[in-house]
Design an enzyme around this catalytic site. Structure first.
Site, PDB file in Angstrom:
ATOM      1  N   TYR A  45       0.789  -1.409   0.066  1.00  0.00           N
ATOM      2  CA  TYR A  45       0.125   0.095  -0.057  1.00  0.00           C
ATOM      3  C   TYR A  45       0.918   1.300  -0.008  1.00  0.00           C
ATOM      4  O   TYR A  45       0.392   2.289   0.015  1.00  0.00           O
ATOM      5  CB  TYR A  45      -0.737   0.047   1.298  1.00  0.00           C
ATOM      6  CG  TYR A  45      -1.634  -1.249   1.461  1.00  0.00           C
ATOM      7  CD1 TYR A  45      -2.897  -1.087   0.538  1.00  0.00           C
ATOM      8  CD2 TYR A  45      -1.431  -2.324   2.103  1.00  0.00           C
ATOM      9  CE1 TYR A  45      -3.887  -2.542   0.542  1.00  0.00           C
ATOM     10  CE2 TYR A  45      -2.378  -3.056   2.440  1.00  0.00           C
ATOM     11  CZ  TYR A  45      -3.491  -3.602   1.581  1.00  0.00           C
ATOM     12  OH  TYR A  45      -4.231  -4.576   1.573  1.00  0.00           O
ATOM     13  N   HIS A  69      -4.299   6.351  -0.932  1.00  0.00           N
ATOM     14  CA  HIS A  69      -4.855   6.535   0.380  1.00  0.00           C
ATOM     15  C   HIS A  69      -3.676   6.613   1.638  1.00  0.00           C
ATOM     16  O   HIS A  69      -4.104   6.828   2.710  1.00  0.00           O
ATOM     17  CB  HIS A  69      -5.514   5.219   0.636  1.00  0.00           C
ATOM     18  CG  HIS A  69      -6.769   5.035   1.499  1.00  0.00           C
ATOM     19  ND1 HIS A  69      -7.651   6.190   1.634  1.00  0.00           N
ATOM     20  CD2 HIS A  69      -7.657   4.259   2.217  1.00  0.00           C
ATOM     21  CE1 HIS A  69      -8.663   6.186   2.502  1.00  0.00           C
ATOM     22  NE2 HIS A  69      -8.591   5.097   2.696  1.00  0.00           N
ATOM     23  N   ASN A 111      -9.030   1.749   8.871  1.00  0.00           N
ATOM     24  CA  ASN A 111     -10.456   1.901   9.663  1.00  0.00           C
ATOM     25  C   ASN A 111     -10.288   1.612  11.246  1.00  0.00           C
ATOM     26  O   ASN A 111     -11.214   1.770  12.000  1.00  0.00           O
ATOM     27  CB  ASN A 111     -11.354   0.773   9.111  1.00  0.00           C
ATOM     28  CG  ASN A 111     -11.038  -0.707   9.165  1.00  0.00           C
ATOM     29  OD1 ASN A 111      -9.746  -0.866   9.541  1.00  0.00           O
ATOM     30  ND2 ASN A 111     -11.972  -1.534   8.991  1.00  0.00           N
ATOM     31  N   ASP A 148      -5.639  12.010   3.113  1.00  0.00           N
ATOM     32  CA  ASP A 148      -5.955  12.117   1.797  1.00  0.00           C
ATOM     33  C   ASP A 148      -7.678  12.666   1.825  1.00  0.00           C
ATOM     34  O   ASP A 148      -8.515  12.276   2.619  1.00  0.00           O
ATOM     35  CB  ASP A 148      -6.030  10.815   0.984  1.00  0.00           C
ATOM     36  CG  ASP A 148      -6.804   9.710   1.387  1.00  0.00           C
ATOM     37  OD1 ASP A 148      -6.690   9.266   2.675  1.00  0.00           O
ATOM     38  OD2 ASP A 148      -7.823   9.210   0.698  1.00  0.00           O
ATOM     39  N   ASN A 187     -12.704   6.586   6.657  1.00  0.00           N
ATOM     40  CA  ASN A 187     -12.746   5.658   7.807  1.00  0.00           C
ATOM     41  C   ASN A 187     -11.541   5.926   8.735  1.00  0.00           C
ATOM     42  O   ASN A 187     -11.840   5.520   9.959  1.00  0.00           O
ATOM     43  CB  ASN A 187     -12.491   4.155   7.003  1.00  0.00           C
ATOM     44  CG  ASN A 187     -13.540   3.856   6.516  1.00  0.00           C
ATOM     45  OD1 ASN A 187     -14.853   3.987   6.673  1.00  0.00           O
ATOM     46  ND2 ASN A 187     -13.374   2.827   5.237  1.00  0.00           N
TER      47      ASN A 187
END
Length: 276
Positions: free
Chosen positions: A68, A73, A120, A145, A166
């Protein structure tokens, strides 16, 4: 003196034969030492209070792992990394369910935090760090973001809703909403059903043209952010990214060096007709 060598001492050692109090010098020293201890203790308490007043928690939101790392994100992680590198923070290490590094920016002690709970559950990490260091929500800045902002736009605000983010929603649940949010626009894919895939995609090469300067500008303006000058921080970022264009001034010469004026040529006068 009354307690010197060869002088008679009373059984309790307090008075000599000449009636002077024995040990009075020792008593004075103890009094001075006690006063010094009080002063030092007060100075230590003030230093701790001052240190706490100058501590800030800087949080970047994202998801852990190399998979990631370059996602849209994860721009919050990228911004915190850029600031930590600029101000030469030590290497990040694991704590508070996240990755942390402590350093100084100006007069501020800064705890840089990247939660590793996945997005989250970010609030678990942020709340753990804030409670351990007794950092109030108003001394926390969260970089994240924002789909609702155009690419490369930056906005700053305190409090408010999560906007469907989230990570913010989780922090709200654990700490409330009274913390600062640094919003970095990543644009919107256009349709709601495309959002999840969009935020989990890597920044494209053309997007790096605005992203890399943005991350550098955030790092450069960071002292203003930590000093609670959030509007000044946003203004400086904008100024760094869009510096005013330089308009060269017209050439001017001092009076003594002014060029002589060119005399105007009078218009030609037509010759009179000789027949007239």
């Amino acid at each position: 003196s009354g307690c010197g060598a060869g002088r008679q001492r009373s059984p309790d050692g307090r008075r000599g034969s000449d009636g002077r109090r024995c040990g009075s010098g020792h008593g004075r020293r103890e009094t001075r030492l006690q006063g010094l201890r009080v002063l030092i203790s007060g100075a230590v308490r003030r230093a701790r209070a001052w240190s706490h007043a100058l501590m800030r928690l800087l949080v970047g939101l994202g998801n852990p792992g190399s998979r990631y790392a370059q996602n849209r994100h994860n721009v919050g992680f990228m911004a915190v990394d850029a600031a930590a590198n600029r101000y030469r923070f030590p290497s990040f290490h694991g704590k508070f369910k996240g990755s942390i590094s402590e350093g100084t920016i100006g007069v501020f002690k800064v705890l840089a935090l990247k939660p590793e709970t996945f997005m989250n559950l970010s609030g678990e990490s942020v709340a753990a760090a804030a409670r351990f260091y007794k950092i109030a929500p108003g001394e926390i800045a969260v970089i994240h973001d924002d789909l609702d902002l155009a690419e490369g736009k930056l906005r700053v605000k305190r409090g408010g809703g999560s906007g469907g983010h989230n990570g913010l929603r989780s922090i709200d649940e654990h700490l409330g909403e009274d913390y600062w949010r640094i919003r970095i626009g990543i644009g919107h894919p256009g349709r709601r059903e495309l959002v999840e895939a969009y935020v989990l995609q890597n920044f494209q090469s053309e997007e790096r043209q605005w992203l890399d300067p943005m991350l550098g500008a955030i790092g450069e303006a960071m002292p203003l952010l930590l000093n609670d000058d959030y509007s000044g921080f946003a203004s400086k970022v904008a100024l760094i990214l869009n510096p005013p264009k330089h308009n060269p001034r017209p050439e001017t010469l001092p009076p003594s060096r002014k060029r002589p004026a060119t005399p105007e040529t009078p218009p030609e006068t037509p010759e009179e007709d000789s027949a007239k």
